[in-house]
Design a protein around this motif. Structure first.
Motif, PDB file in Angstrom:
ATOM      1  N   VAL A 150       0.813  -1.217   0.000  1.00 41.57           N
ATOM      2  CA  VAL A 150       0.000   0.000   0.000  1.00 41.57           C
ATOM      3  C   VAL A 150       0.849   1.270   0.000  1.00 41.57           C
ATOM      4  CG1 VAL A 150      -1.982  -1.089   1.096  1.00 41.57           C
ATOM      5  CG2 VAL A 150      -0.197  -0.076   2.522  1.00 41.57           C
ATOM      6  N   ALA A 151       2.155   1.141   0.269  1.00 42.50           N
ATOM      7  CA  ALA A 151       2.980   2.350   0.283  1.00 42.50           C
ATOM      8  C   ALA A 151       4.452   2.029   0.128  1.00 42.50           C
ATOM      9  CB  ALA A 151       2.760   3.118   1.591  1.00 42.50           C
ATOM     10  N   LEU A 152       5.159   2.973  -0.515  1.00 38.41           N
ATOM     11  CA  LEU A 152       6.616   2.947  -0.586  1.00 38.41           C
ATOM     12  C   LEU A 152       7.135   4.091   0.276  1.00 38.41           C
ATOM     13  CD1 LEU A 152       7.034   2.318  -4.386  1.00 38.41           C
ATOM     14  CD2 LEU A 152       8.565   1.279  -2.719  1.00 38.41           C
ATOM     15  N   PHE A 153       8.334   3.917   0.818  1.00 37.06           N
ATOM     16  CA  PHE A 153       8.936   4.991   1.615  1.00 37.06           C
ATOM     17  C   PHE A 153      10.385   5.172   1.199  1.00 37.06           C
ATOM     18  CE2 PHE A 153       5.383   3.598   4.136  1.00 37.06           C
ATOM     19  CZ  PHE A 153       4.886   4.765   4.697  1.00 37.06           C
ATOM     20  N   ASP A 154      10.838   6.423   1.257  1.00 35.74           N
ATOM     21  CA  ASP A 154      12.234   6.699   0.937  1.00 35.74           C
ATOM     22  C   ASP A 154      12.651   8.000   1.638  1.00 35.74           C
ATOM     23  OD1 ASP A 154      14.018   5.491  -1.747  1.00 35.74           O
ATOM     24  OD2 ASP A 154      14.784   7.182  -0.596  1.00 35.74           O
ATOM     25  N   VAL A 155      13.954   8.210   1.680  1.00 29.36           N
ATOM     26  CA  VAL A 155      14.458   9.458   2.261  1.00 29.36           C
ATOM     27  C   VAL A 155      14.672  10.532   1.188  1.00 29.36           C
ATOM     28  CG1 VAL A 155      15.582   8.636   4.357  1.00 29.36           C
ATOM     29  CG2 VAL A 155      16.779   8.453   2.161  1.00 29.36           C
ATOM     30  N   ALA A 156      14.900  10.088  -0.059  1.00 32.19           N
ATOM     31  CA  ALA A 156      15.279  11.028  -1.124  1.00 32.19           C
ATOM     32  C   ALA A 156      14.118  11.952  -1.486  1.00 32.19           C
ATOM     33  CB  ALA A 156      15.737  10.256  -2.355  1.00 32.19           C
ATOM     34  N   LYS A 157      14.350  13.243  -1.287  1.00 31.22           N
ATOM     35  CA  LYS A 157      13.322  14.271  -1.531  1.00 31.22           C
ATOM     36  C   LYS A 157      12.696  14.151  -2.930  1.00 31.22           C
ATOM     37  CE  LYS A 157      13.099  16.994   2.136  1.00 31.22           C
ATOM     38  NZ  LYS A 157      13.527  15.827   2.973  1.00 31.22           N
ATOM     39  N   HIS A 158      13.557  13.957  -3.933  1.00 30.31           N
ATOM     40  CA  HIS A 158      13.042  13.988  -5.305  1.00 30.31           C
ATOM     41  C   HIS A 158      12.167  12.780  -5.648  1.00 30.31           C
ATOM     42  CE1 HIS A 158      16.623  11.465  -5.769  1.00 30.31           C
ATOM     43  NE2 HIS A 158      16.054  10.979  -6.831  1.00 30.31           N
ATOM     44  N   LYS A 159      12.211  11.763  -4.815  1.00 27.32           N
ATOM     45  CA  LYS A 159      11.367  10.588  -5.093  1.00 27.32           C
ATOM     46  C   LYS A 159       9.982  10.710  -4.457  1.00 27.32           C
ATOM     47  CE  LYS A 159      15.093   7.199  -5.589  1.00 27.32           C
ATOM     48  NZ  LYS A 159      15.813   6.087  -4.921  1.00 27.32           N
ATOM     49  N   ILE A 160       9.939  11.488  -3.382  1.00 27.71           N
ATOM     50  CA  ILE A 160       8.702  11.563  -2.605  1.00 27.71           C
ATOM     51  C   ILE A 160       7.575  12.188  -3.425  1.00 27.71           C
ATOM     52  CG2 ILE A 160       7.656  12.651  -0.571  1.00 27.71           C
ATOM     53  CD1 ILE A 160      10.559  12.248   0.682  1.00 27.71           C
ATOM     54  N   GLY A 161       6.436  11.548  -3.400  1.00 24.82           N
ATOM     55  CA  GLY A 161       5.286  12.001  -4.162  1.00 24.82           C
ATOM     56  C   GLY A 161       5.155  11.292  -5.506  1.00 24.82           C
ATOM     57  N   THR A 181       2.433   4.914  -4.258  1.00 28.86           N
ATOM     58  CA  THR A 181       3.027   6.228  -3.982  1.00 28.86           C
ATOM     59  C   THR A 181       4.215   6.131  -3.032  1.00 28.86           C
ATOM     60  OG1 THR A 181       0.860   7.265  -4.256  1.00 28.86           O
ATOM     61  CG2 THR A 181       2.544   8.554  -3.119  1.00 28.86           C
ATOM     62  N   ILE A 182       5.236   6.944  -3.311  1.00 32.48           N
ATOM     63  CA  ILE A 182       6.430   6.996  -2.465  1.00 32.48           C
ATOM     64  C   ILE A 182       6.263   8.118  -1.445  1.00 32.48           C
ATOM     65  CG2 ILE A 182       8.935   7.325  -2.447  1.00 32.48           C
ATOM     66  CD1 ILE A 182       8.869   6.458  -5.463  1.00 32.48           C
ATOM     67  N   HIS A 183       6.375   7.759  -0.179  1.00 33.63           N
ATOM     68  CA  HIS A 183       6.207   8.725   0.904  1.00 33.63           C
ATOM     69  C   HIS A 183       7.532   9.012   1.591  1.00 33.63           C
ATOM     70  CE1 HIS A 183       1.808   8.265   0.739  1.00 33.63           C
ATOM     71  NE2 HIS A 183       2.052   6.995   0.513  1.00 33.63           N
ATOM     72  N   ASP A 184       7.550  10.102   2.315  1.00 36.15           N
ATOM     73  CA  ASP A 184       8.714  10.444   3.126  1.00 36.15           C
ATOM     74  C   ASP A 184       8.794   9.463   4.292  1.00 36.15           C
ATOM     75  OD1 ASP A 184      10.534  11.596   4.950  1.00 36.15           O
ATOM     76  OD2 ASP A 184      10.105  13.598   4.157  1.00 36.15           O
ATOM     77  N   ILE A 185       9.973   8.897   4.475  1.00 33.06           N
ATOM     78  CA  ILE A 185      10.136   7.903   5.540  1.00 33.06           C
ATOM     79  C   ILE A 185       9.775   8.487   6.908  1.00 33.06           C
ATOM     80  CG2 ILE A 185      12.600   8.481   5.760  1.00 33.06           C
ATOM     81  CD1 ILE A 185      11.116   4.969   6.286  1.00 33.06           C
ATOM     82  N   ARG A 186       9.916   9.797   7.049  1.00 35.45           N
ATOM     83  CA  ARG A 186       9.585  10.416   8.341  1.00 35.45           C
ATOM     84  C   ARG A 186       8.101  10.320   8.675  1.00 35.45           C
ATOM     85  NH1 ARG A 186      12.258  16.209   7.570  1.00 35.45           N
ATOM     86  NH2 ARG A 186      11.173  15.864   5.602  1.00 35.45           N
ATOM     87  N   HIS A 187       7.307  10.112   7.641  1.00 35.81           N
ATOM     88  CA  HIS A 187       5.861   9.985   7.892  1.00 35.81           C
ATOM     89  C   HIS A 187       5.447   8.548   8.142  1.00 35.81           C
ATOM     90  CE1 HIS A 187       5.478  13.897   5.342  1.00 35.81           C
ATOM     91  NE2 HIS A 187       5.838  14.151   6.575  1.00 35.81           N
ATOM     92  N   PHE A 188       6.442   7.670   8.225  1.00 29.92           N
ATOM     93  CA  PHE A 188       6.090   6.244   8.356  1.00 29.92           C
ATOM     94  C   PHE A 188       5.162   5.961   9.531  1.00 29.92           C
ATOM     95  CE2 PHE A 188       6.586   1.889   9.767  1.00 29.92           C
ATOM     96  CZ  PHE A 188       6.346   1.195   8.596  1.00 29.92           C
ATOM     97  N   PRO A 189       5.487   6.440  10.745  1.00 25.19           N
ATOM     98  CA  PRO A 189       4.631   6.090  11.882  1.00 25.19           C
ATOM     99  C   PRO A 189       3.166   6.485  11.651  1.00 25.19           C
ATOM    100  CG  PRO A 189       6.668   7.084  12.652  1.00 25.19           C
ATOM    101  CD  PRO A 189       6.647   7.247  11.166  1.00 25.19           C
ATOM    102  N   ARG A 190       2.978   7.698  11.178  1.00 27.13           N
ATOM    103  CA  ARG A 190       1.621   8.187  10.945  1.00 27.13           C
ATOM    104  C   ARG A 190       0.897   7.330   9.896  1.00 27.13           C
ATOM    105  NH1 ARG A 190       1.985  13.995   8.650  1.00 27.13           N
ATOM    106  NH2 ARG A 190       3.746  13.884  10.099  1.00 27.13           N
ATOM    107  N   LEU A 191       1.567   7.150   8.740  1.00 28.18           N
ATOM    108  CA  LEU A 191       0.935   6.419   7.645  1.00 28.18           C
ATOM    109  C   LEU A 191       0.756   4.939   7.955  1.00 28.18           C
ATOM    110  CD1 LEU A 191       2.487   8.115   4.530  1.00 28.18           C
ATOM    111  CD2 LEU A 191       0.059   7.717   4.938  1.00 28.18           C
ATOM    112  N   ALA A 192       1.726   4.382   8.678  1.00 26.00           N
ATOM    113  CA  ALA A 192       1.621   2.967   9.033  1.00 26.00           C
ATOM    114  C   ALA A 192       0.344   2.734   9.822  1.00 26.00           C
ATOM    115  CB  ALA A 192       2.835   2.538   9.851  1.00 26.00           C
TER     116      ALA A 192
END
Lengths: 223, 223
Positions: free
Chosen positions: A121-132, A140-151
Motif C-alpha cells: 500500500v505504500a513505498l517509503f524513501d528518504v530522497a526528496k526527489h522521489k517523494i510524491g 506512492t512513495i512517501h517520506d520515511i519520516r511519515h512512516f509512523p503516521r501512515l503505518a
DNA sequence: TTTTGTGAACTAGTTCACAGCT
DNA sequence: AGCTGTGAACTAGTTCACAAAA
C-alpha cells in the motif's frame, strides 16, 4: 486428539519456521490441485507430485488439528481453508516497502505478492526527489519520516526493507518504533530487533556465494 | 590435522549448505573487521560482535584447514583470503539474469552483486520489444534463444531466474541445456534440474506467508 | 482396504568442554 | 596464559512403521 493450541498463548512458538515455510508450500500445491479440480488427496499423492515427504506433510498438518480423513486423505478445499486460516491469509495484510530504489520499486510492483493476501500500500524513501512519485503500478512513495503516521492510518503490518546496508538498522529501528512486528529484510548482514518482532532475511550475497562455492568445488574435479 | 579435501572429489558434498551460507557471513564479518583495521580476531570475539557461536565458527572453518593460531585467533587478512578461495570468489563470476521484468532489471542493476566477484553480464527475455534495450546500469537484454551461444561466449556460470512461474521450468531446462550448473531462482514453486546442477531458491511468497503466520499467532493473544 | 496420526528410530546440526598447541 | 580444533553430548528435524479410524 491433542489440542491444536489455536490462537497461541504468550509463550515461545513451538512451531518451527521450517514447518511454517512448508505450510506455505502445501498451500501452493493444494491451490494447484484445487484449480485442477481435484477433490481429495492423500499425503502420499501430494508428496509424489510435489516432491515432498508424506510423513512430514502429515506431521506438519497434525500440529494444527486433524484435517485428514483416514482411508481417504485430505479434502482439498477444506485443507486450503484451514491452511489459509493458520497462515493468517484469511484477511488482506497491508505491506509497506521501504526504499524506493530499483529493488524496492520492483518488489512494490511484484505481482506475485498480491495473489495471496498481501497488498503493498505504500513505498517509503528518504530522497526528496522521489517523494510524491509513484511506482509503475501506482504505489506512492512517501517520506520515511511519515512512516509512523501512515503505518497507523494504512494499517501496515509488514515492512519490506530494501535499503542500503548502511541504513538498514536505522530504518529497522524506526519501523519497529512504529509498532511493526514483521520485517522482510533484503539487506545484507541482518538487523537487530527487540523480542516480539520477527525478521526474515533474504540475503542475495549469501545465496550467490553459496552457489559460487558449489561451482568452485565442481571445477576442481572437472578439469 | 585431517586433510581438507580441497578440490572436491566426485562424491557427494560433505559440507552442508548451512555451513557454506555461514562462510559467506563470516566473510562479510571479516571484511568489516579488516576495513576497521583489525589484525587478528578470536572466534569468541567474532561470535560476540556478529551474534554467532564461537564453537560453530571454529568447526565450520576447521572443515577446510587449520586457519587459526592457538592463543591468538585468526589473522584477519589470511582468513579472508582463505574464505574467498574456498567460496570461489578469487575470480570474477559472470552472471546472467533471465527475465527482464521489474525484478530481473532490478537484480541486474543491484549494486550489492558486483562487490564480491559477481558480474551481471547479460539479461535475457522472450519479449521482442525488450531485446536490444538496456537496463539503467547498461546491461543489454538479449533474446533468450541466443542464451546457449552467449552463455558460452560470455563465460556465464550462474543464471538468475526472474521469470513468471509458468515459464520457470522451461527456462531452467534451457539454461541447464546450455551447461549452466548453478541457478538462483526467484520463481515460486521451484524447478526440477538434473543431478550436478545446484538450485538456490528465493521464495518471496513463502517468506511473507511465514511472517503472516507469526502475525496471526501474535494477534491471537494480543486482542 | 486405504490412509491418517504418531511414537520410535534415525539423521543432521549445534553447543559444550577440554586436550593440546603457541 | 589464551585460543584453536575436536570428540562427546545435546537438540532439532526427518523418516519409518504401525495401531487406529473410516
Amino acid at each position: 486428539m491433542k489440542p491444536p493450541n489455536k490462537g497461541g498463548r504468550g509463550g515461545p512458538d513451538p512451531v518451527s519456521e521450517l514447518t511454517t515455510n512448508r505450510l506455505s508450500i502445501y498451500l501452493r500445491a493444494l491451490a494447484a490441485l484445487d484449480k485442477a479440480g481435484v477433490r481429495a488427496v492423500s499425503s502420499q499423492a501430494l508428496a509424489d507430485q510435489f516432491h515432498l515427504n508424506a510423513a512430514q506433510i502429515r506431521k506438519d498438518l497434525a500440529q494444527f488439528g486433524e484435517f485428514g480423513v483416514r482411508g481417504v486423505g485430505y479434502v482439498v478445499t477444506d485443507l486450503l481453508r484451514h491452511l489459509r486460516e493458520i497462515l493468517g491469509l484469511d484477511r488482506q495484510l497491508p505491506v509497506a516497502v521501504i526504499g524506493a530504489g530499483n529493488l524496492g520499486l520492483a518488489l512494490a510492483d511484484y505481482s506475485g505478492f498480491r495473489i495471496e493476501g498481501f497488498d503493498v500500500v505504500a513505498l517509503f524513501d528518504v530522497a526528496k526527489h522521489k517523494i510524491g512519485r509513484r511506482s509503475r503500478a501506482g504505489v506512492t512513495i512517501h517520506d520515511i519520516r511519515h512512516f509512523p503516521r501512515l503505518a497507523k492510518r494504512l494499517g501496515i503490518r509488514i515492512a519490506v526493507l530494501a535499503v542500503p546496508h548502511a541504513q538498514a538498522q536505522r530504518v529497522a529501528d524506526a519501523v519497529v518504533g512504529a509498532g511493526i512486528k514483521a520485517i522482510l529484510s533484503f539487506s545484507p548482514g541482518g538487523v537487530e530487533v527487540p523480542g516480539g518482532v520477527k525478521v526474515k532475511r533474504v540475503d542475495l550475497t549469501v545465496s550467490l556465494e553459496s552457489l559460487s562455492y558449489y561451482l568452485a568445488q565442481g571445477d576442481g574435479h572437472e578439469s
